[in-house]
Scaffold this motif. Structure first.
Motif, short mmCIF file in Angstrom:
data_model
loop_
_atom_site.label_atom_id
_atom_site.label_comp_id
_atom_site.label_asym_id
_atom_site.label_seq_id
_atom_site.Cartn_x
_atom_site.Cartn_y
_atom_site.Cartn_z
N LYS A 15 0.69 -1.20 0.16
CA LYS A 15 -0.01 0.00 -0.03
C LYS A 15 0.91 1.11 0.15
N ASP A 16 0.19 2.41 -0.15
CA ASP A 16 1.11 3.55 -0.07
C ASP A 16 1.55 3.76 1.04
N ASP A 18 2.56 5.17 4.74
CA ASP A 18 1.57 6.15 5.62
C ASP A 18 2.50 6.88 6.50
N PHE A 31 4.99 0.84 5.94
CA PHE A 31 3.97 0.37 4.91
C PHE A 31 4.41 -1.10 5.05
N ALA A 65 7.87 8.91 1.35
CA ALA A 65 6.52 9.29 1.21
C ALA A 65 6.40 10.17 -0.01
N LYS A 66 7.15 10.66 -0.68
CA LYS A 66 7.04 11.36 -1.69
C LYS A 66 7.31 10.41 -3.14
N TYR A 67 8.02 9.33 -3.01
CA TYR A 67 8.45 8.69 -4.18
C TYR A 67 8.08 7.14 -4.06
N LEU A 68 7.46 6.77 -3.22
CA LEU A 68 6.86 5.31 -2.98
C LEU A 68 5.61 5.13 -3.30
N GLN A 69 5.12 4.38 -3.72
CA GLN A 69 3.54 4.13 -3.88
C GLN A 69 3.31 2.45 -3.91
N LYS A 70 2.00 2.21 -3.85
CA LYS A 70 1.67 0.95 -3.75
C LYS A 70 2.07 0.12 -5.15
N LYS A 72 5.05 -0.50 -6.29
CA LYS A 72 6.49 -0.27 -6.75
C LYS A 72 7.17 -1.39 -6.09
N ASP A 111 8.95 3.39 -15.17
CA ASP A 111 8.34 3.42 -13.60
C ASP A 111 8.92 4.85 -12.92
#
Length: 140
Positions: A15-16, A18, A31, A65-70, A72, A111
Motif C-alpha cells: 500500500k502507499d 503512511d 508500509f 512518502a514522496k517517491y514510493l507508492q503501492k 512499486k 516506472d
C-alpha cells in the motif's frame, strides 16, 4: 563479540506509505512489503508470499512518502526491531518491523518518470529512532 542484525529485502509495496509526524515534527513512514518466492511441489508451481512491516524515519521517511507508492518494486536494507505496545483492551502485544536504513526503487525505466534510479541512504545512527538522514546526494 557482538551480533549482526541485517535485513535485505526486494519486494513490492502492499500500500502507499503512511506518514505520521511525532513530537518535534519527527517524520515516520510505514508500509507493508510483499516478498514472493516460487517453488515446485508435486509438479505444480507454488508461490509463497511473506509480508514485512517496514518503518523509515526522518529524511528517509520524507523521501519514501514522496517517491514510493503501492505496487512499486523496491530494494530495502535495514535491521529488525521488535517492540511492544498495548492494544485497545490493555493486552500487551509485540510486533517485529524492519527499520530501513536505505532503499532503492527498482523496475523499468518508465516506472521512474525520467529518473534513472532512486537510491536513498540513512545515516548509521543509533537504533533508528534518532536517525539523521543525508539527502544531499539523492539523484532526483
Amino acid at each position: 563479540m557482538s551480533g549482526i542484525n541485517k535485513v535485505i529485502l526486494v519486494g513490492h509495496l502492499g500500500k502507499d506509505p503512511d506518514i505520521r509526524y511525532l513530537e518535534g515534527n519527527v517524520s515516520v513512514v510505514s508500509f507493508p512489503l510483499a516478498t514472493s518466492e516460487s517453488f515446485n511441489k508435486d509438479g505444480r508451481k507454488i508461490e509463497q508470499t511473506e509480508w514485512h512491516n517496514i518503518v523509515m524515519w526522518r529524511g528517509l521517511a520524507d523521501v519514501a512518502a514522496k517517491y514510493l507508492q503501492k505496487g512499486k518494486l523496491v530494494y530495502i536494507e535495514g535491521k529488525l526491531r521488535t517492540r511492544s505496545f498495548e492494544d485497545k483492551t490493555g493486552i500487551k502485544k509485540y510486533t517485529t518491523e524492519v527499520v530501513a536504513e536505505n532503499f532503492t526503487v527498482l523496475g523499468r525505466k518508465s516506472d521512474f518518470e525520467g529518473d534513472q534510479k532512486a537510491q536513498v541512504r540513512a545515516d548509521d545512527a543509533d537504533a533508528g529512532y534518532d536517525r539523521n538522514t543525508e539527502t544531499d546526494d539523492i539523484p532526483f
